[in-house]
Design a protein around this motif. Structure first.
Motif, PDB file in Angstrom:
ATOM      1  N   LYS A 117      46.066  36.129  39.411  1.00 20.91           N
ATOM      2  CA  LYS A 117      47.226  37.004  39.608  1.00 20.91           C
ATOM      3  C   LYS A 117      48.084  36.553  40.792  1.00 20.91           C
ATOM      4  O   LYS A 117      49.310  36.690  40.771  1.00 20.91           O
ATOM      5  CB  LYS A 117      46.759  38.449  39.826  1.00 20.91           C
ATOM      6  CG  LYS A 117      46.248  39.117  38.570  1.00 20.91           C
ATOM      7  CD  LYS A 117      45.837  40.556  38.850  1.00 20.91           C
ATOM      8  CE  LYS A 117      45.472  41.291  37.574  1.00 20.91           C
ATOM      9  NZ  LYS A 117      45.086  42.702  37.832  1.00 20.91           N
ATOM     10  N   TYR A 158      49.861  33.238  39.563  1.00 17.52           N
ATOM     11  CA  TYR A 158      50.827  33.466  38.485  1.00 17.52           C
ATOM     12  C   TYR A 158      51.078  34.970  38.343  1.00 17.52           C
ATOM     13  O   TYR A 158      50.559  35.620  37.428  1.00 17.52           O
ATOM     14  CB  TYR A 158      50.312  32.879  37.172  1.00 17.52           C
ATOM     15  CG  TYR A 158      49.841  31.444  37.291  1.00 17.52           C
ATOM     16  CD1 TYR A 158      50.759  30.409  37.449  1.00 17.52           C
ATOM     17  CD2 TYR A 158      48.476  31.124  37.268  1.00 17.52           C
ATOM     18  CE1 TYR A 158      50.336  29.091  37.574  1.00 17.52           C
ATOM     19  CE2 TYR A 158      48.056  29.802  37.387  1.00 17.52           C
ATOM     20  CZ  TYR A 158      48.991  28.803  37.543  1.00 17.52           C
ATOM     21  OH  TYR A 158      48.571  27.506  37.664  1.00 17.52           O
ATOM     22  N   ARG A 211      53.118  38.190  34.925  1.00 18.39           N
ATOM     23  CA  ARG A 211      52.216  38.139  33.768  1.00 18.39           C
ATOM     24  C   ARG A 211      52.942  38.011  32.434  1.00 18.39           C
ATOM     25  O   ARG A 211      52.460  37.353  31.508  1.00 18.39           O
ATOM     26  CB  ARG A 211      51.324  39.393  33.755  1.00 18.39           C
ATOM     27  CG  ARG A 211      50.269  39.376  32.640  1.00 18.39           C
ATOM     28  CD  ARG A 211      49.289  38.234  32.838  1.00 18.39           C
ATOM     29  NE  ARG A 211      48.281  38.185  31.800  1.00 18.39           N
ATOM     30  CZ  ARG A 211      48.378  37.492  30.663  1.00 18.39           C
ATOM     31  NH1 ARG A 211      49.487  36.804  30.406  1.00 18.39           N
ATOM     32  NH2 ARG A 211      47.394  37.478  29.795  1.00 18.39           N
ATOM     33  N   SER A 212      54.091  38.630  32.306  1.00 12.23           N
ATOM     34  CA  SER A 212      54.806  38.595  31.022  1.00 12.23           C
ATOM     35  C   SER A 212      55.455  37.243  30.735  1.00 12.23           C
ATOM     36  O   SER A 212      55.927  37.001  29.631  1.00 12.23           O
ATOM     37  CB  SER A 212      55.883  39.681  30.989  1.00 12.23           C
ATOM     38  OG  SER A 212      56.838  39.463  32.021  1.00 12.23           O
ATOM     39  N   TYR A 257      41.288  39.579  30.791  1.00 17.33           N
ATOM     40  CA  TYR A 257      42.703  39.509  31.174  1.00 17.33           C
ATOM     41  C   TYR A 257      43.487  38.529  30.305  1.00 17.33           C
ATOM     42  O   TYR A 257      44.704  38.613  30.196  1.00 17.33           O
ATOM     43  CB  TYR A 257      42.778  39.088  32.645  1.00 17.33           C
ATOM     44  CG  TYR A 257      44.135  39.137  33.290  1.00 17.33           C
ATOM     45  CD1 TYR A 257      44.799  40.338  33.490  1.00 17.33           C
ATOM     46  CD2 TYR A 257      44.742  37.961  33.739  1.00 17.33           C
ATOM     47  CE1 TYR A 257      46.039  40.380  34.118  1.00 17.33           C
ATOM     48  CE2 TYR A 257      45.979  37.988  34.374  1.00 17.33           C
ATOM     49  CZ  TYR A 257      46.622  39.208  34.557  1.00 17.33           C
ATOM     50  OH  TYR A 257      47.849  39.244  35.185  1.00 17.33           O
TER      51      TYR A 257
END
Length: 197
Positions: free
Chosen positions: A160, A163, A166-167, A186
């Motif tokens: 996280k 990057y 996330r979308s 995830y």
């Protein structure tokens, strides 16, 4: 964008590398003696009465505290060169294919980064290694970890952080143990215990 995230020990390798590296660096007798000293804590760890990361750090400290970092890194390099047979060929092929497609590749592992990175020396410009980092003072190992043991929730936190949008990407994850479960959940596409046949 597609991101491939690979666990190292047991997923890309045929076995966990911590004790294999310890025996390579310090010999079988010294490694066995260190394990015997740690045995009560290791049993407690297996019973989930003692933190995994703390037991691992104490064993690492017993074996490597005070070692010059240059010597440690050279040992890591030799270990990778002499133990390429630990790697699963299909895992390497998947990494190379992902790089060829233009995807981002990260190896995310509880192992110490110093001995993982040399296994991917030829791909160093195309692959990121996220592992447990060690503390060095005045050119010597203190025996402590500089980061949290990169295991379980910590793997997810690292992804996280690397990057955050996330979308904007598709995540394909590879793992083989409960330490990978958060990362696998995830992911958009997950592979459990791959590359074994």
């Amino acid at each position: 964008m597609t991101i491939y995230a690979f666990d190292f020990d047991g997923t890309l390798t045929r076995r966990d590398t911590f004790l294999v590296f310890a025996r390579f660096a310090k010999g079988t007798s010294r490694t066995f003696f260190a394990i015997m000293l740690m045995l009560p804590l290791l049993v407690m760890m297996k019973l989930r009465l003692y933190p995994n990361w703390r037991a691992k750090q104490q064993l690492f400290s017993l074996l490597f505290r005070g070692m010059p970092i240059d010597q440690f890194d050279e040992t890591c390099r030799r270990f990778a060169v002499e133990n390429q047979n630990l790697l699963r060929p299909k895992g390497l092929q998947t990494i190379e294919r992902a790089i060829g497609e233009g995807s981002k590749v990260v190896v995310i592992t509880a192992s110490i980064e110093n001995w993982v990175k040399p296994f991917f020396h030829d791909l160093s410009g195309d692959i990121r290694i996220e592992g447990t980092r060690i503390d060095v003072r005045n050119g010597k190992l203190t025996g402590k970890f500089l980061t949290k043991n990169c295991y379980g929730r910590e793997k997810l936190k690292r992804i996280k952080k690397l990057y955050p949008a996330r979308s904007s990407y598709r995540l394909i994850a590879f793992g083989d143990s409960k330490g990978d479960s958060h990362l696998l959940r995830y992911a958009d596409e997950k592979h459990y215990k791959p590359f074994r046949h």
